[in-house]
Motif scaffolding. Sequence first.
Motif, PDB file in Angstrom:
ATOM      1  N   ILE A 289      -6.633   6.646 -14.526  1.00 53.81           N
ATOM      2  CA  ILE A 289      -5.054   6.272 -14.268  1.00 53.81           C
ATOM      3  C   ILE A 289      -4.941   4.748 -13.841  1.00 53.81           C
ATOM      4  O   ILE A 289      -4.116   3.885 -14.673  1.00 53.81           O
ATOM      5  CB  ILE A 289      -4.329   7.116 -13.104  1.00 53.81           C
ATOM      6  CG1 ILE A 289      -4.428   8.807 -14.003  1.00 53.81           C
ATOM      7  CG2 ILE A 289      -2.834   6.685 -12.815  1.00 53.81           C
ATOM      8  CD1 ILE A 289      -4.344   9.676 -12.544  1.00 53.81           C
TER       9      ILE A 289
ATOM     10  N   LEU B 191      -2.895   1.586 -15.817  1.00 52.39           N
ATOM     11  CA  LEU B 191      -1.831   0.693 -15.074  1.00 52.39           C
ATOM     12  C   LEU B 191      -2.274  -0.796 -15.324  1.00 52.39           C
ATOM     13  O   LEU B 191      -1.564  -1.537 -15.680  1.00 52.39           O
ATOM     14  CB  LEU B 191      -2.022   1.060 -13.704  1.00 52.39           C
ATOM     15  CG  LEU B 191      -0.951   0.341 -12.923  1.00 52.39           C
ATOM     16  CD1 LEU B 191       0.339   0.219 -13.254  1.00 52.39           C
ATOM     17  CD2 LEU B 191      -0.930   0.468 -11.410  1.00 52.39           C
TER      18      LEU B 191
ATOM     19  N   THR C 153      -1.855  -2.848 -18.311  1.00 50.51           N
ATOM     20  CA  THR C 153      -0.800  -3.436 -18.632  1.00 50.51           C
ATOM     21  C   THR C 153      -0.489  -4.883 -17.897  1.00 50.51           C
ATOM     22  O   THR C 153       0.376  -5.709 -18.185  1.00 50.51           O
ATOM     23  CB  THR C 153       0.574  -2.734 -18.358  1.00 50.51           C
ATOM     24  OG1 THR C 153       0.216  -2.244 -16.853  1.00 50.51           O
ATOM     25  CG2 THR C 153       0.585  -1.341 -18.796  1.00 50.51           C
TER      26      THR C 153
ATOM     27  N   PRO D  99      -0.766  -7.823 -21.001  1.00 48.06           N
ATOM     28  CA  PRO D  99       0.445  -7.477 -21.691  1.00 48.06           C
ATOM     29  C   PRO D  99       1.632  -8.132 -20.962  1.00 48.06           C
ATOM     30  O   PRO D  99       2.761  -8.841 -21.456  1.00 48.06           O
ATOM     31  CB  PRO D  99       0.746  -6.159 -22.080  1.00 48.06           C
ATOM     32  CG  PRO D  99      -0.635  -5.646 -21.885  1.00 48.06           C
ATOM     33  CD  PRO D  99      -1.414  -6.461 -21.008  1.00 48.06           C
ATOM     34  N   LEU D 100       1.998  -7.727 -19.747  1.00 44.30           N
ATOM     35  CA  LEU D 100       3.082  -8.025 -18.941  1.00 44.30           C
ATOM     36  C   LEU D 100       2.965  -9.624 -18.607  1.00 44.30           C
ATOM     37  O   LEU D 100       3.994 -10.327 -18.941  1.00 44.30           O
ATOM     38  CB  LEU D 100       3.110  -7.374 -17.592  1.00 44.30           C
ATOM     39  CG  LEU D 100       4.131  -7.945 -16.549  1.00 44.30           C
ATOM     40  CD1 LEU D 100       5.358  -7.599 -16.785  1.00 44.30           C
ATOM     41  CD2 LEU D 100       3.748  -7.469 -15.030  1.00 44.30           C
TER      42      LEU D 100
ATOM     43  N   PHE E  62       2.874  -7.847  -9.710  1.00 46.67           N
ATOM     44  CA  PHE E  62       2.125  -6.751 -10.124  1.00 46.67           C
ATOM     45  C   PHE E  62       0.653  -6.316  -9.503  1.00 46.67           C
ATOM     46  O   PHE E  62       0.612  -5.370  -9.207  1.00 46.67           O
ATOM     47  CB  PHE E  62       2.020  -6.934 -11.808  1.00 46.67           C
ATOM     48  CG  PHE E  62       0.906  -5.878 -12.357  1.00 46.67           C
ATOM     49  CD1 PHE E  62       1.574  -4.784 -13.016  1.00 46.67           C
ATOM     50  CD2 PHE E  62      -0.361  -5.822 -12.242  1.00 46.67           C
ATOM     51  CE1 PHE E  62       0.981  -3.773 -13.652  1.00 46.67           C
ATOM     52  CE2 PHE E  62      -1.126  -4.841 -12.941  1.00 46.67           C
ATOM     53  CZ  PHE E  62      -0.471  -3.874 -13.759  1.00 46.67           C
TER      54      PHE E  62
ATOM     55  N   THR F  53       1.437  -4.616  -6.054  1.00 52.91           N
ATOM     56  CA  THR F  53       1.743  -3.252  -6.320  1.00 52.91           C
ATOM     57  C   THR F  53       0.735  -2.206  -6.646  1.00 52.91           C
ATOM     58  O   THR F  53       0.477  -1.333  -6.293  1.00 52.91           O
ATOM     59  CB  THR F  53       2.929  -3.158  -7.296  1.00 52.91           C
ATOM     60  OG1 THR F  53       4.022  -4.172  -6.842  1.00 52.91           O
ATOM     61  CG2 THR F  53       3.706  -1.840  -7.402  1.00 52.91           C
TER      62      THR F  53
ATOM     63  N   PHE G 251      -1.179   0.695  -5.128  1.00 53.10           N
ATOM     64  CA  PHE G 251      -1.281   2.038  -5.947  1.00 53.10           C
ATOM     65  C   PHE G 251      -2.791   2.504  -5.896  1.00 53.10           C
ATOM     66  O   PHE G 251      -2.921   3.795  -6.113  1.00 53.10           O
ATOM     67  CB  PHE G 251      -0.715   1.835  -7.271  1.00 53.10           C
ATOM     68  CG  PHE G 251      -0.809   3.017  -8.241  1.00 53.10           C
ATOM     69  CD1 PHE G 251       0.325   3.972  -8.097  1.00 53.10           C
ATOM     70  CD2 PHE G 251      -1.702   2.975  -9.060  1.00 53.10           C
ATOM     71  CE1 PHE G 251      -0.041   4.826  -8.846  1.00 53.10           C
ATOM     72  CE2 PHE G 251      -1.783   4.412  -9.905  1.00 53.10           C
ATOM     73  CZ  PHE G 251      -0.681   5.073  -9.787  1.00 53.10           C
TER      74      PHE G 251
ATOM     75  N   ASN H 237      -3.021   6.661  -5.363  1.00 50.24           N
ATOM     76  CA  ASN H 237      -3.588   7.538  -6.584  1.00 50.24           C
ATOM     77  C   ASN H 237      -4.805   8.274  -6.151  1.00 50.24           C
ATOM     78  O   ASN H 237      -4.729   9.722  -6.734  1.00 50.24           O
ATOM     79  CB  ASN H 237      -3.787   6.522  -7.848  1.00 50.24           C
ATOM     80  CG  ASN H 237      -4.123   7.155  -8.891  1.00 50.24           C
ATOM     81  OD1 ASN H 237      -3.382   8.243  -9.396  1.00 50.24           O
ATOM     82  ND2 ASN H 237      -5.074   6.932  -9.451  1.00 50.24           N
TER      83      ASN H 237
END
Lengths: 239, 263
Positions: free
Chosen positions: B121, B125, B128, B131-132, B149, B152, B156, B160
């Motif tokens: 997971i 995350l 990305t 790409p972001l 990002f 955050t 996470f 998670n």
Amino acid sequence: VPAVRQPPRFGSALRALLRKELLVELRTLESVPGMSLFAVSVFVVFHFALNRASIDGDLAAGVLLVTLLLASLLGINRLFVADAEQGGFDGFLLAPVNPTALLAAKALALIGYLLVLELVAVPAFALLLLGTSLWPALPGVIGVLALADLGVATTGTLVSTLAVRTRARDLLGPLLALPLLIPVVIGSSSAISPLLAVHPPALGAWLSGSAARWLVLLALYDLVFGLIVYAVFDFLLED
Amino acid sequence: VASSRRHPATLALATCLTLSLALALVFFYAPIEAQEGFLQKIFYLHVPLAIITLCGFVCGGLMGIQHLRTRDDRWDLRSYVAIHMSLIFGVAALITGSIWAKGSWGHWWVWNEPTLVSFLIIMLLYATYQPLRFAIEDRERQARYASVFAITAGAFVPMNFIAVRLTPSYVHPRVLSSSSNLPASMGFTFVVSLIAMTLLFITLWQYEIRAKQARFALRALRARLGAAEGRSARPGSERAWVTGPGLVEGPPPKQPAAEALST
């Protein structure tokens, strides 16, 4: 001496921004009807994809939660589009308002959209797919969905702000949101699945059983992500 | 930062020595495990890789905080490289984990191993992140959003792990989850492997930062040369990563962001 106008207080700024959000949604009807229609369509898709007339337990909780999650992605993706395209960000930056007011207004508006979505999608789910009665499970489902909505709204607002001013906004929103929302899916579907079983436990037994753990997880997620989003949101609104 | 000016040759040498020592210990010192046999030796590679990956992600988040606090673009570069390196280490950890799972459980992927699932997971995350980053044209906003990002996602990571661990179907006896329940010889080998992997990460991190800085410096020089020759080239804003903020001349270049930070 010209009178110096004080900048608006947080509460009045929040009220004005929230009113604007809801008014825009009421006049354009861009998000909520689409989300609700999408959810009902996904139920039909699940009916054919699973080839089942009725479902219960784990499967029912999964189908309900996945459908709500996908429908909420539509709302998350559209949350800031008008602000980015029609100068809403510029207008907001010119006003002497705390950026947190915008965050809170957007998150509250998203919670409102999610509540309307669930008002349509949960009864539709009970009618179309659920094999058991929803009534005994309803208080528990409402509680879990309320906690889940809070998490989806805070994380969704952050993701929406991150993605909206990129070239690939429609792609990046869901790509960012899905992994971030997996803990919400884990918590809410695990909490709801005993309630949707053929022989659901009484609400008290459910709460004192494993559900308490999942509710704590959801609340913890809401708290942690609420704090993170509150801390980083200002940095996204500087230009 | 001093390390970016000094050539990291000493560090590279230390990394080579520690890695060799770790491999020697793995193959000649650590005992063959009773149940899994020789296959268990992948543990000394896989677990340090996974630990370093997660630490790298969290460090990337901390560097993101530092970038937002100081607005020094070098912190953004450090954060970017830390996350980039962690992604590479993470892919290696997923592959070695898959091999280990196939060998000891008979499947390439098992859903009832919480660490594996959480790791996947987190990788999804972080996949990305680039790409972001490269979907944002404006150089300054790109750095700012990437830091948000990184923060955050860094927070996470532990969240998670808690969520996946709680899932009841995943509660099963841990296979060598920590060095505490290992025999002393295995524990020692593991610690040396972990140190070697940490050094490898830091070395590669520094080399990538230096390579990027050198490329930006070269590009800036080329742009100045072009300007001096009367062509319309302009100095690139990526010089900020070499010289620090406040020394950037002229407006940011009108080039795609992907070019500014391509690997």
